[in-house]
Design a protein around this motif. Sequence first.
Motif, PDB file in Angstrom:
ATOM      1  N   THR A 199      29.155  14.409  53.807  1.00 21.10           N
ATOM      2  CA  THR A 199      29.300  13.777  55.091  1.00 21.10           C
ATOM      3  C   THR A 199      28.714  12.255  55.104  1.00 21.10           C
ATOM      4  OG1 THR A 199      29.013  15.973  56.241  1.00 21.10           O
ATOM      5  CG2 THR A 199      28.718  13.900  57.496  1.00 21.10           C
ATOM      6  N   SER A 200      27.723  12.118  54.404  1.00 22.98           N
ATOM      7  CA  SER A 200      27.159  10.684  54.305  1.00 22.98           C
ATOM      8  C   SER A 200      28.041   9.768  53.542  1.00 22.98           C
ATOM      9  CB  SER A 200      25.741  10.956  53.981  1.00 22.98           C
ATOM     10  OG  SER A 200      24.673  11.552  54.648  1.00 22.98           O
ATOM     11  N   ILE A 201      28.601  10.268  52.455  1.00 22.32           N
ATOM     12  CA  ILE A 201      29.509   9.459  51.801  1.00 22.32           C
ATOM     13  C   ILE A 201      30.854   8.996  52.500  1.00 22.32           C
ATOM     14  CG2 ILE A 201      31.085   9.489  49.691  1.00 22.32           C
ATOM     15  CD1 ILE A 201      28.651   9.091  48.845  1.00 22.32           C
ATOM     16  N   TYR A 202      31.124   9.865  53.222  1.00 17.63           N
ATOM     17  CA  TYR A 202      32.512   9.705  54.139  1.00 17.63           C
ATOM     18  C   TYR A 202      31.984   8.589  55.067  1.00 17.63           C
ATOM     19  CZ  TYR A 202      35.566  10.217  58.078  1.00 17.63           C
ATOM     20  OH  TYR A 202      36.428   9.814  59.101  1.00 17.63           O
ATOM     21  N   GLN A 203      30.955   8.737  55.679  1.00 13.17           N
ATOM     22  CA  GLN A 203      30.461   7.667  56.873  1.00 13.17           C
ATOM     23  C   GLN A 203      30.102   6.247  56.246  1.00 13.17           C
ATOM     24  OE1 GLN A 203      27.055   9.949  58.529  1.00 13.17           O
ATOM     25  NE2 GLN A 203      28.360  10.961  59.991  1.00 13.17           N
ATOM     26  N   LEU A 204      29.465   6.492  55.190  1.00 12.09           N
ATOM     27  CA  LEU A 204      29.169   5.089  54.357  1.00 12.09           C
ATOM     28  C   LEU A 204      30.622   4.322  54.010  1.00 12.09           C
ATOM     29  CD1 LEU A 204      26.911   3.328  53.311  1.00 12.09           C
ATOM     30  CD2 LEU A 204      26.851   4.843  51.131  1.00 12.09           C
ATOM     31  N   ARG A 205      31.552   5.000  53.587  1.00  8.01           N
ATOM     32  CA  ARG A 205      32.837   4.800  53.041  1.00  8.01           C
ATOM     33  C   ARG A 205      33.452   4.152  54.537  1.00  8.01           C
ATOM     34  NH1 ARG A 205      34.323   9.317  49.293  1.00  8.01           N
ATOM     35  NH2 ARG A 205      34.370   8.045  47.005  1.00  8.01           N
ATOM     36  N   LYS A 206      33.493   4.696  55.256  1.00  6.98           N
ATOM     37  CA  LYS A 206      33.979   4.275  56.877  1.00  6.98           C
ATOM     38  C   LYS A 206      33.344   3.062  57.157  1.00  6.98           C
ATOM     39  CE  LYS A 206      35.411   5.884  61.196  1.00  6.98           C
ATOM     40  NZ  LYS A 206      35.034   4.679  62.088  1.00  6.98           N
ATOM     41  N   LEU A 207      32.082   2.843  56.990  1.00 13.21           N
ATOM     42  CA  LEU A 207      31.408   1.794  57.755  1.00 13.21           C
ATOM     43  C   LEU A 207      31.980   0.694  56.985  1.00 13.21           C
ATOM     44  CD1 LEU A 207      27.606   1.546  58.176  1.00 13.21           C
ATOM     45  CD2 LEU A 207      28.771  -0.197  56.819  1.00 13.21           C
ATOM     46  N   PHE A 208      32.133   0.740  55.409  1.00 16.76           N
ATOM     47  CA  PHE A 208      32.373  -0.474  54.792  1.00 16.76           C
ATOM     48  C   PHE A 208      33.798  -0.740  54.916  1.00 16.76           C
ATOM     49  CE2 PHE A 208      28.587   0.535  51.906  1.00 16.76           C
ATOM     50  CZ  PHE A 208      28.051  -0.686  52.274  1.00 16.76           C
ATOM     51  N   LYS A 209      34.748   0.242  55.083  1.00 19.76           N
ATOM     52  CA  LYS A 209      36.212  -0.112  55.420  1.00 19.76           C
ATOM     53  C   LYS A 209      36.301  -0.744  56.631  1.00 19.76           C
ATOM     54  CE  LYS A 209      38.149   3.588  52.452  1.00 19.76           C
ATOM     55  NZ  LYS A 209      38.975   4.761  52.164  1.00 19.76           N
ATOM     56  N   ASP A 210      35.660  -0.401  57.790  1.00 19.02           N
ATOM     57  CA  ASP A 210      35.722  -1.210  58.846  1.00 19.02           C
ATOM     58  C   ASP A 210      35.239  -2.421  58.757  1.00 19.02           C
ATOM     59  OD1 ASP A 210      36.471   1.154  60.190  1.00 19.02           O
ATOM     60  OD2 ASP A 210      34.477   1.602  60.837  1.00 19.02           O
ATOM     61  N   LYS A 211      34.340  -2.809  57.705  1.00 21.27           N
ATOM     62  CA  LYS A 211      34.193  -4.357  57.466  1.00 21.27           C
ATOM     63  C   LYS A 211      34.918  -4.791  56.366  1.00 21.27           C
ATOM     64  CE  LYS A 211      30.114  -4.430  59.824  1.00 21.27           C
ATOM     65  NZ  LYS A 211      29.770  -5.206  60.874  1.00 21.27           N
ATOM     66  N   GLY A 212      36.018  -4.488  56.204  1.00 20.72           N
ATOM     67  CA  GLY A 212      37.370  -5.106  55.377  1.00 20.72           C
ATOM     68  C   GLY A 212      37.155  -4.836  54.037  1.00 20.72           C
ATOM     69  N   ILE A 213      36.082  -3.819  53.439  1.00 14.54           N
ATOM     70  CA  ILE A 213      35.894  -3.582  52.075  1.00 14.54           C
ATOM     71  C   ILE A 213      36.647  -2.352  51.539  1.00 14.54           C
ATOM     72  CG2 ILE A 213      34.123  -3.048  50.155  1.00 14.54           C
ATOM     73  CD1 ILE A 213      32.219  -4.845  52.295  1.00 14.54           C
ATOM     74  N   ASP A 215      37.548   0.636  48.845  1.00 17.12           N
ATOM     75  CA  ASP A 215      37.428   1.314  47.686  1.00 17.12           C
ATOM     76  C   ASP A 215      35.768   1.001  47.720  1.00 17.12           C
ATOM     77  OD1 ASP A 215      37.424   2.977  45.750  1.00 17.12           O
ATOM     78  OD2 ASP A 215      38.004   1.726  44.240  1.00 17.12           O
ATOM     79  N   PRO A 216      35.021   1.155  48.657  1.00 18.60           N
ATOM     80  CA  PRO A 216      33.455   0.708  48.538  1.00 18.60           C
ATOM     81  C   PRO A 216      32.432   1.555  47.706  1.00 18.60           C
ATOM     82  CG  PRO A 216      34.006   2.054  50.882  1.00 18.60           C
ATOM     83  CD  PRO A 216      35.263   1.642  50.041  1.00 18.60           C
ATOM     84  N   ILE A 217      33.237   2.926  47.408  1.00 19.21           N
ATOM     85  CA  ILE A 217      32.385   3.859  46.715  1.00 19.21           C
ATOM     86  C   ILE A 217      33.383   4.693  45.832  1.00 19.21           C
ATOM     87  CG2 ILE A 217      30.793   6.013  46.698  1.00 19.21           C
ATOM     88  CD1 ILE A 217      30.112   5.086  49.268  1.00 19.21           C
ATOM     89  N   GLN A 218      33.032   4.680  44.479  1.00 18.58           N
ATOM     90  CA  GLN A 218      33.918   5.191  43.326  1.00 18.58           C
ATOM     91  C   GLN A 218      33.346   6.578  43.122  1.00 18.58           C
ATOM     92  OE1 GLN A 218      34.073   2.390  40.381  1.00 18.58           O
ATOM     93  NE2 GLN A 218      35.871   1.066  41.358  1.00 18.58           N
ATOM     94  N   LEU A 219      34.288   7.379  42.945  1.00 23.24           N
ATOM     95  CA  LEU A 219      33.801   9.054  42.532  1.00 23.24           C
ATOM     96  C   LEU A 219      34.671   9.291  41.039  1.00 23.24           C
ATOM     97  CD1 LEU A 219      32.384  11.662  42.807  1.00 23.24           C
ATOM     98  CD2 LEU A 219      34.377  12.271  44.325  1.00 23.24           C
ATOM     99  N   VAL A 220      33.782   9.409  40.048  1.00 23.17           N
ATOM    100  CA  VAL A 220      34.436   9.786  38.773  1.00 23.17           C
ATOM    101  C   VAL A 220      33.716  10.865  38.065  1.00 23.17           C
ATOM    102  CG1 VAL A 220      34.993   9.069  36.519  1.00 23.17           C
ATOM    103  CG2 VAL A 220      35.311   7.304  38.441  1.00 23.17           C
ATOM    104  N   ASN A 221      34.193  11.900  38.003  1.00 20.01           N
ATOM    105  CA  ASN A 221      33.414  12.956  37.401  1.00 20.01           C
ATOM    106  C   ASN A 221      32.094  13.559  37.908  1.00 20.01           C
ATOM    107  OD1 ASN A 221      35.611  13.221  35.227  1.00 20.01           O
ATOM    108  ND2 ASN A 221      34.512  11.797  33.991  1.00 20.01           N
TER     109      ASN A 221
END
Length: 368
Positions: A199-213, A215-221
Motif C-alpha cells: 500500500t505504501s509503495i503504491y501511494q509513494l509511486r502515485k505521489l511521484f507520478k503526480d509530480k511528473g516523475i 517509474d519512480p520505484i523499480q521492483l526486480v526479484n
Amino acid sequence: MNVIIIDDESMAIDVLRFKLNRLTQFQISIKGTFTNANDALQFLKNESIDVVFLDIEMIDVHGLQVAKQLIRNPLIQIIFVTAHAQFAVDAFDIEATDYLLKPVHEKRLMKALIKAQQKLQLQEDVEKEKKEHLLYAHTFGSFYLLDARHEVIKWRTRKVRELFLYLWFHQKKPMLNVVIIEELWPDLEFEKAASNLHTSIYQLRKLFKDKGIQDPIQLVNNHYQLNVEISSDYDKLTQLLEQKRHDEISIQQLLNCYEGDFLAEEEYPWAIQTQLRLKQGVLHVLEMYITTMDAMNSLLKLNCLQKMLELDEFNEDYMFLLLEFLIKQNKKQDCIQYYERIEEKLSEIGISVPERILSIYNAYMIRI
C-alpha cells in the motif's frame, strides 16, 4: 559551441581552424589546438568542451585509441577528420557524431556542425527536464522534501514518508522486501506488514507520478529501488566531510549545513548509526580545524566551538576551549555568563566544575 582540434599536422589544424572561423552562424569558440593527443587529454580534464575534431591516423597514437578515452565523458562529441576512409566503420562504432574526409569541404563541415548542434540541444533538453523534476531533501534537524517548484511535498501517512526516506537512503542498492518489512514494520505479522508495504509503495509511486516523475520505484526479484534524482544537504555534508583539507569557506559551509542530527525529529531506529557517524565526523573536522589553524577568523572559531558544544554539551574539553577563547578575546561579561552556564549545566547532573576550567577562570578574574 566550444571545440578543440587534435591533429599531428600543424597545416591541417590551420586549414580546419580557418574554415571553422568562416562559419560564423554556429558561434564556434576554438579553445585549443593540439598536435599531441596526450596534451589534449590533459587539457580536457580542466575544460568544458562540446566538440573534439580528431584525426585518426596520427604518428604517435591512433585516433581511435584517443576516442575511447574521450567517450568516457558522454557530453563530448567526436568528429573524426582524416584522409583514410577505411576507418569510417570503426569510427561510427565508437558513436562518433560525424566522419569527415580530408580535404574537408565547407558544406560537409556545415552538415557535421548541424548534427553536433542538434545533439547539444538534445543534451540541454534532457538536462533541463532533469532539473524540472529535481527534488531536494532537507535531512538535518527537521526533514522536508521540496519539489521542483520549491514547494514542500505532503505525505499521505507517516509510513509513506519513512518508506521514502529508507529507499532514498539506500538508493544505490535494491532493498529486499523482507528487509524493508523488518525495518519499518517489525511489530506486525508478516502478512499485515507485507500488505502495508504494498500500500505504501503504491501511494509513494502515485505521489511521484503526480509530480511528473515516471517509474519512480523499480521492483526486480522482490527488491525495491528508488529511481528518482534527488539532491540533499546529506550529499553536501558527505562531500564536505570527505575533503582532505578545510579552509574558512568549507568550514562555514559545514556549519551552515549541519543544522541538527540526521533525521533527528523522525526517531527512526535504522537511522541511528548514520546519525552518530555524521555527528562524530562533524566534530572531528571542527576539532581538527580549531586546533591546527593558528591564524583564523575569530568569529568562525567561536561558531565552531559553539557548534561543538551544541553537539556534545557536556564535553569538558570543549567547555575549556570556549572559555579559553573568550578569555583570550578579553570578553569579561561573556566569560562570566558562560562560566555560570557551565556551573548550572554541570550541577544538573551532580558534577562540580572541573579543576582546569575553575583555575583558568579564577586566574582571569584576578587578572582583570
